[in-house]
Write a protein that holds these residues in place. Structure first.
Motif, PDB file in Angstrom:
ATOM      1  N   ALA A  60     -28.856  -2.742 -25.645  1.00 38.74           N
ATOM      2  CA  ALA A  60     -27.966  -2.218 -26.677  1.00 38.74           C
ATOM      3  C   ALA A  60     -28.179  -0.715 -26.806  1.00 38.74           C
ATOM      4  N   ALA A  61     -27.115  -0.020 -27.116  1.00 36.45           N
ATOM      5  CA  ALA A  61     -27.224   1.421 -27.351  1.00 36.45           C
ATOM      6  C   ALA A  61     -28.015   1.649 -28.635  1.00 36.45           C
ATOM      7  N   GLU A  63     -28.897   2.804 -32.274  1.00 35.76           N
ATOM      8  CA  GLU A  63     -28.043   2.812 -33.463  1.00 35.76           C
ATOM      9  C   GLU A  63     -27.445   4.197 -33.718  1.00 35.76           C
ATOM     10  N   GLU A  64     -28.246   5.247 -33.519  1.00 35.72           N
ATOM     11  CA  GLU A  64     -27.762   6.617 -33.755  1.00 35.72           C
ATOM     12  C   GLU A  64     -26.608   6.959 -32.812  1.00 35.72           C
ATOM     13  N   ARG A  66     -24.579   4.846 -31.361  1.00 35.54           N
ATOM     14  CA  ARG A  66     -23.440   4.029 -31.792  1.00 35.54           C
ATOM     15  C   ARG A  66     -22.713   4.699 -32.946  1.00 35.54           C
ATOM     16  N   ASP A  67     -23.458   5.192 -33.924  1.00 31.20           N
ATOM     17  CA  ASP A  67     -22.854   5.861 -35.081  1.00 31.20           C
ATOM     18  C   ASP A  67     -22.099   7.121 -34.680  1.00 31.20           C
ATOM     19  N   VAL A  69     -20.746   7.837 -31.704  1.00 30.52           N
ATOM     20  CA  VAL A  69     -19.548   7.462 -30.948  1.00 30.52           C
ATOM     21  C   VAL A  69     -18.461   6.952 -31.887  1.00 30.52           C
ATOM     22  N   LEU A  70     -18.817   6.082 -32.809  1.00 28.82           N
ATOM     23  CA  LEU A  70     -17.827   5.559 -33.759  1.00 28.82           C
ATOM     24  C   LEU A  70     -17.235   6.677 -34.619  1.00 28.82           C
TER      25      LEU A  70
END
Length: 81
Positions: A60-61, A63-64, A66-67, A69-70
């Protein structure tokens, strides 16, 4: 069994590695790989690549990331509407 030869071993290598060939073909390719260093090396590369890709798909990527990119996707969507 008989040695299936390089052409057949290479053509069916992916199916062999996924255990998608019949028992006879599996045995023939196994026998060929035991006697042909070139095809054995190719099989090792293919097996290693398959394992690395499979492992990467399970990771999994952070969390930071992911945030970030979103957030950028939301900004891009907002500016294009």
């Amino acid at each position: 069994m008989t040695d299936c030869g390089c052409e057949k071993a290479r053509r069916d290598l992916e199916e062999y590695l996924r255990n998608e060939v019949c028992h006879t073909e599996h045995t023939d390719i196994t026998e060929h790989l035991a006697t042909c260093a070139e095809c054995r090396d190719e099989a090792l590369v293919a097996r290693t690549l398959t394992e690395v890709v499979a492992r990467a798909c399970r990771e999994a990527a952070p969390e930071e990331l992911r945030d970030v990119v979103l957030s950028r996707l939301r900004t891009a969507q907002a500016t294009h509407h």
